[in-house]
Design an enzyme around this catalytic site. Structure first.
Site, PDB file in Angstrom:
ATOM      1  N   SER A  20     -14.513   4.822  19.481  1.00  0.00           N
ATOM      2  CA  SER A  20     -13.240   4.597  18.788  1.00  0.00           C
ATOM      3  C   SER A  20     -13.423   3.739  17.551  1.00  0.00           C
ATOM      4  O   SER A  20     -12.534   3.671  16.701  1.00  0.00           O
ATOM      5  CB  SER A  20     -12.239   3.933  19.735  1.00  0.00           C
ATOM      6  N   LYS A  41     -21.654   5.040  28.367  1.00  0.00           N
ATOM      7  CA  LYS A  41     -20.531   5.899  28.768  1.00  0.00           C
ATOM      8  C   LYS A  41     -20.642   7.228  28.058  1.00  0.00           C
ATOM      9  O   LYS A  41     -20.971   7.272  26.866  1.00  0.00           O
ATOM     10  CB  LYS A  41     -19.182   5.250  28.446  1.00  0.00           C
ATOM     11  N   GLU A  80     -18.623  11.287  27.819  1.00  0.00           N
ATOM     12  CA  GLU A  80     -17.420  12.050  28.126  1.00  0.00           C
ATOM     13  C   GLU A  80     -17.759  13.375  28.789  1.00  0.00           C
ATOM     14  O   GLU A  80     -18.729  14.034  28.424  1.00  0.00           O
ATOM     15  CB  GLU A  80     -16.625  12.308  26.843  1.00  0.00           C
ATOM     16  N   GLU A 133      -8.311   9.110  31.300  1.00  0.00           N
ATOM     17  CA  GLU A 133      -7.493   8.909  30.095  1.00  0.00           C
ATOM     18  C   GLU A 133      -6.363   9.921  29.980  1.00  0.00           C
ATOM     19  O   GLU A 133      -6.567  11.125  30.126  1.00  0.00           O
ATOM     20  CB  GLU A 133      -8.355   8.979  28.834  1.00  0.00           C
TER      21      GLU A 133
END
Length: 295
Positions: free
Chosen positions: A57, A124, A126, A193
């Site tokens: 982000s 991490k 996704e 999320e």
């Protein structure tokens, strides 16, 4: 309003590990937040969060880009290294950027750089069932892995925007299967999320690893927010699931306006901000003659 005790980065407290986070399943809620540099890292660590994520982000909230897809491994290493200077107790996790884990070989190479060069203590990535092979290889290589399902920003082009996921029984079943798959592959936790709270509840019950929610209600084992969203430092939009706990963007603008005003009326620098010549030298300095430069 209760506040958490301030924790100094100089403390001898035992650093939080991935097994520590995993052991918090079903217990006290796990508090996570993003950080991208030394100031945000040290603030997060002193505030007592359990896990600090150097998120991709940063492409949006730090670098001003439209989405997360363009952030590079080099940029993630750079910002992870900066955050690591401030994060001494919390578990520091670094995001693996878009396409940097498309194959097992690339995943291993990216994780190596984020940990060896950046100072991360976990990574991490996704995806659910589609990244099981990568998670398995990483964990077998000794890399703690945090998974991420639901709205995965790196897939925003496929989703057609930042849209909530799991809004049907069929979609919820798929998310449960994703969560169980990443757990079986070795992930120590999974981010959920932007999904209905009912879906998040079922997923949390379906796995024995902690679920970390962001836009998934308060039924998950923990929560994570983007630092700039939580503190009012991001100006483009505020997702429904964000609560702004401060308005530092507005406060910062006002502070800079005040600085400019005081500079213009010569009230800054003031006497307390000014160095003065020692008395023993002052008489000699006053004898110095300066010839103005010709224009």
């Amino acid at each position: 309003m209760s506040t958490s005790p301030k924790i100094s980065t100089e403390t001898k407290a035992k650093p939080v590990t991935a097994p520590d986070i995993q052991a918090m399943k079903g217990g006290e809620k796990i508090c996570c937040i993003t950080a991208y540099d030394y100031p945000s890292g040290i603030i997060a660590d002193q505030a007592g969060v359990d896990l600090v994520l150097v998120g991709d982000s940063l492409a949006m909230v730090v670098l001003g880009r439209a989405d997360t897809l363009s952030v590079t491994v080099d940029e993630m290493v750079h910002h992870t290294r900066a955050a690591a200077q401030g994060v001494k107790r919390a578990l520091l996790v670094s995001d693996m950027p878009f396409m940097s884990f498309a194959t097992v070989e690339r995943a291993l190479a990216t994780a190596h750089r984020l940990m060896a060069e950046g100072g991360a203590r976990a990574v991490k990535l996704e995806g659910g069932r589609t990244v099981v092979e990568q998670i398995t290889a990483l964990t077998e290589a000794g890399v703690p892995v945090m998974a991420h399902i639901g709205l995965t920003p790196q897939h925003v082009a496929r989703f057609g925007g930042f849209k909530a996921q799991g809004k049907s029984a069929e979609a919820t079943r798929a998310l449960i299967e994703d969560a169980q798959a990443v757990e079986e592959a070795g992930a120590f936790s999974v981010v959920l999320e932007a999904m209905p709270v009912e879906a998040a509840q079922l997923i949390t019950e379906a796995v024995s690893i902690p679920t970390i929610g962001i836009g998934a209600g308060n039924v998950t084992d923990g929560q994570i927010l983007v630092y700039h969203d939580a503190l009012g430092l991001f100006d483009r939009f505020s997702p429904k699931f964000v609560r702004r706990f401060a308005e530092l963007g507005e406060d910062s603008r006002k502070a800079v306006e005040q600085y400019c005003a005081e500079v213009r009326r010569t009230s800054f620098p003031g006497e307390k901000n000014t160095y003065y010549m020692p008395d023993a030298e002052l008489a000699q300095v006053r004898k110095i003659k300066v010839k103005p430069k010709k224009k």
